[in-house]
Motif scaffolding. Structure first.
Motif, short mmCIF file in Angstrom:
data_model
loop_
_atom_site.label_atom_id
_atom_site.label_comp_id
_atom_site.label_asym_id
_atom_site.label_seq_id
_atom_site.Cartn_x
_atom_site.Cartn_y
_atom_site.Cartn_z
N ASP A 166 -69.99 -6.72 -16.34
CA ASP A 166 -70.99 -7.17 -16.75
C ASP A 166 -71.79 -6.92 -15.74
N ARG A 167 -71.94 -6.75 -14.47
CA ARG A 167 -73.02 -6.66 -13.61
C ARG A 167 -73.40 -5.36 -13.76
N ASP A 169 -73.39 -3.41 -16.40
CA ASP A 169 -74.30 -3.29 -17.82
C ASP A 169 -75.63 -3.90 -17.43
N ARG A 170 -75.79 -4.89 -16.69
CA ARG A 170 -77.03 -5.67 -16.34
C ARG A 170 -77.88 -4.44 -15.35
N VAL A 172 -77.75 -1.28 -15.58
CA VAL A 172 -78.19 -0.23 -16.41
C VAL A 172 -79.42 -0.82 -17.27
N GLU A 173 -79.32 -1.96 -17.72
CA GLU A 173 -80.43 -2.73 -18.37
C GLU A 173 -81.67 -2.77 -17.71
N ARG A 174 -81.36 -3.02 -16.14
CA ARG A 174 -82.70 -2.92 -15.22
C ARG A 174 -83.14 -1.55 -14.76
N GLY A 175 -82.66 -0.50 -15.39
CA GLY A 175 -83.20 0.92 -15.32
C GLY A 175 -82.51 1.73 -14.08
#
Length: 318
Positions: A166-167, A169-170, A172-175
């Motif tokens: 999950d981390r 994935d986060r 990736v979401e942050r750039g």
């Protein structure tokens, strides 16, 4: 190699350490105290170090091999300014990303930082996932000068693997993808510097093919790269855990074992309560005894400190 020794400049209350330690140097003065926080990636080392630093007026020395380099803040999971909560950090983002920061260089710079922290009468806390860096530092005549309190933040691997996934994935979401893209070179050497960080080699193939394939193939290549980052991060955690067991069982490092598994199983306020009682609360009690009532006691391979109160080991596992 380009290095920077800068740290947050602020006025912090001094740490008074009574001279009652039974561990003395040759000239009769007590050894100075150092806390070392160990644990695999994602277990909560940084969080615990900040909790302790704000409680005991401490400064933190980073011992993570990749976080020592400048750049890739997301991919290397560097602690953010907000998360630092004003606590000074040393050896975080100080090395040229194109160079190799060696164990010997870490040992030399960490020793300089440690002495400067102690001159300010603050507590040094060494924290990071690169146990080989910590081992090299501690084994270099370190314990002849310093008393060490080793804290091991742990969690069950299946639970931690889910959190790590999950981390990523986060991240990736942050750039993270664009951040790593800036370091992409077609002729890059992935055996040197910051390009050894997990996420950089895994995304290399994606960057090579993304402009030459259709949208579906490009999406599949990206998904495969992200999955590889997750797998390799879990493998890193397993290697880190093996090293910690070796330090504990073969090198006989006495550690306080803090099991954070239930923190990852809970959500919201419940997770916070478990962390505060089982992990941070226990660690704070033991560090307090280490600093102010410093006779070590070992229970089944788990280290605590002797005091008039009963040992706070109910939350630890042997």
């Amino acid at each position: 190699m380009k290095l920077s020794l800068s740290a947050s400049q602020q006025i912090r209350p001094s740490l008074h350490i009574p001279s009652t330690s039974s561990q003395l140097l040759r000239h009769g003065q007590p050894k100075e105290k150092v806390v070392v926080v160990l644990g695999v990636t994602g277990a909560g080392k940084s969080r615990l170090s900040i909790d302790l630093a704000t409680r005991f007026s401490a400064e933190i020395i980073n011992s993570d091999k990749m976080q020592v380099y400048q750049g890739l803040e997301i991919a290397t999971n560097k602690i953010t300014d907000e998360e630092r909560r004003g606590v000074p950090h040393h050896l975080l983002g100080v090395a040229d990303p194109e160079s190799d920061f060696s164990t010997a260089e870490f040992r030399a710079m960490a020793s300089i930082s440690l002495r400067s922290i102690l001159r300010r009468r603050n507590l040094p806390i060494i924290v990071g996932g690169s146990n080989s860096f910590v081992e090299a530092l501690v084994d270099a005549n370190f314990r002849s000068r310093y008393d060490c309190c080793f804290l091991w933040v742990d969690a069950a691997m299946p639970v931690l693997a889910s959190f790590v996934s999950d981390r990523v994935d986060r991240m990736v979401e942050r750039g993270m993808i664009e951040e790593v893209r800036a370091f992409f070179r077609s002729n890059a050497d992935y055996s040197r510097g910051i390009r050894r960080a997990i996420g950089v080699p895994e995304l290399d193939e994606y960057f090579r093919v993304e402009s030459e394939c259709d949208e579906e193939t490009r999406a599949r290549a990206l998904a495969e790269a992200i999955d590889a980052v997750k797998v390799n991060t879990s493998r890193l955690a397993c290697r880190q855990l093996e090293k910690i067991h070796r330090l504990r069982n073969i090198r006989d490092w006495q550690m306080l074992h803090l099991d954070a598994t239930e923190v990852f199983r809970k959500r919201g306020g419940e997770a916070e309560a478990v962390w505060n009682s089982v992990v941070a609360g226990t660690a704070e009690a033991v560090v307090s005894r280490f600093l102010y009532d410093s006779e070590p006691v070992v229970y089944g391979g788990v280290m605590s400190m002797r005091s008039g109160a009963r040992p706070l080991l109910e939350a630890t596992a042997s």
